[in-house]
Design an enzyme around this catalytic site. Sequence first.
Site, PDB file in Angstrom:
ATOM      1  N   ARG A 127       0.808  -1.233   0.000  1.00  0.00           N
ATOM      2  CA  ARG A 127       0.000   0.000   0.000  1.00  0.00           C
ATOM      3  C   ARG A 127       0.842   1.284   0.000  1.00  0.00           C
ATOM      4  NH1 ARG A 127      -2.939  -3.739  -0.504  1.00  0.00           N
ATOM      5  NH2 ARG A 127      -5.059  -3.914   0.303  1.00  0.00           N
ATOM      6  N   CYS A 159     -11.097  -0.319   3.201  1.00  0.00           N
ATOM      7  CA  CYS A 159     -10.459  -0.706   4.459  1.00  0.00           C
ATOM      8  C   CYS A 159      -9.856   0.518   5.140  1.00  0.00           C
ATOM      9  CB  CYS A 159      -9.375  -1.747   4.206  1.00  0.00           C
ATOM     10  SG  CYS A 159     -10.054  -3.376   3.911  1.00  0.00           S
ATOM     11  N   GLU A 207      -5.046   3.103   6.442  1.00  0.00           N
ATOM     12  CA  GLU A 207      -4.821   2.918   5.004  1.00  0.00           C
ATOM     13  C   GLU A 207      -5.462   4.084   4.256  1.00  0.00           C
ATOM     14  OE1 GLU A 207      -6.465   0.506   1.344  1.00  0.00           O
ATOM     15  OE2 GLU A 207      -5.960  -0.832   2.992  1.00  0.00           O
TER      16      GLU A 207
END
Length: 289
Positions: free
Chosen positions: A161, A209, A279
């Site tokens: 990520r 998320c 995130e």
Amino acid sequence: MRTIKENQPLSQLSTLGTGGVAEFFASPESLEELQEILRFYAGKCPVFVIGGGSNIIIPDGNIKGLTISTRNLKSINWLSNFTAEIQSGFSLPLLLKTIRGRNSGGLEFAAGIPGTIGGAVAGNAGAGGKGICDFVDEVRALDSAGNLRIYRRSEFDYGYRRCSISDEGVIIVSVLMTFRESRAEDEKEFSDFMTRRRNQPLNSRSAGCTFKNPEGYSAGKLLDECGCKGLCIGDAVVSDIHANFILNRGKASSSDVLRLIEICASKVYGDMGIKLEPEIKTLSPCFCV
Ligand code: EPU
């Protein structure tokens, strides 16, 4: 400038449906138009960039400066059977559909992930240990003065990520990607990822998320075990289906969501001693003055 709007509400540009009003707003339809806008505003005010809006929290209130949406930069140009130059506003779900229709494969892990290519590359969107940056040969981006910069594969790095280009202070305008011929096992992978997506609250407003999975753990499982499901601040609520999703069940504000994120993180830290890292990104300037 004709293409610039003033006092543009931004909440509809985020899948969460929260956030304030941009002082100046543009949604350019070509690279040249974006260059012209940047040259006009260069050094005069902060510049923010929104892609698909599926992984960001837009702050409440007035957002001073220029906000650019990349959603109208959405061309795809096939250079060979497997290689294409894709503009940053091109939809990731549409890319997956397009390459599957051309008997190409590799991107099955992206099944069900929303957003645009630019955002997906900036955050190396992915699932199951795979990420979109694995397929990127070259990233083309504009600096604050509207100059084109090209980053070859050896000139950026990425991981879970994250992609180093998002720290460069540039706007991604297109990427060169190479896929591969489809394989028999691609279908199973595609349907497995689609099945996992069914355990997510996809019919509600969210930004996907909330936290990254800490090494060796699932953030959703940790949040669930710490009793976070159903916690709420105003209309921001932790999903009962998957604890790593915060939903806007009506009129949530971004500050409700941010407070809830803090509460969830401190619950997991207090109960388990594990630090969760968001995130979801809060919209911040790509260029400052
Ligand atoms: N679990 C719980 N309770 C919950 C949620 C999950 O016990 O409330 C358990 C599940 O039962 C499972 C484990 O936690 O045993 C992992 O859950 P899941 O399969 O949903 O995967 P995840 O690690 O939570 C990751 C990505 C998702 C991606 C899915 C499916 C991260 C942070 N999340 O979720 O990506 O869609 O795999 O491929 O890497 C996103 O990036 O926005 C995102 C949602």
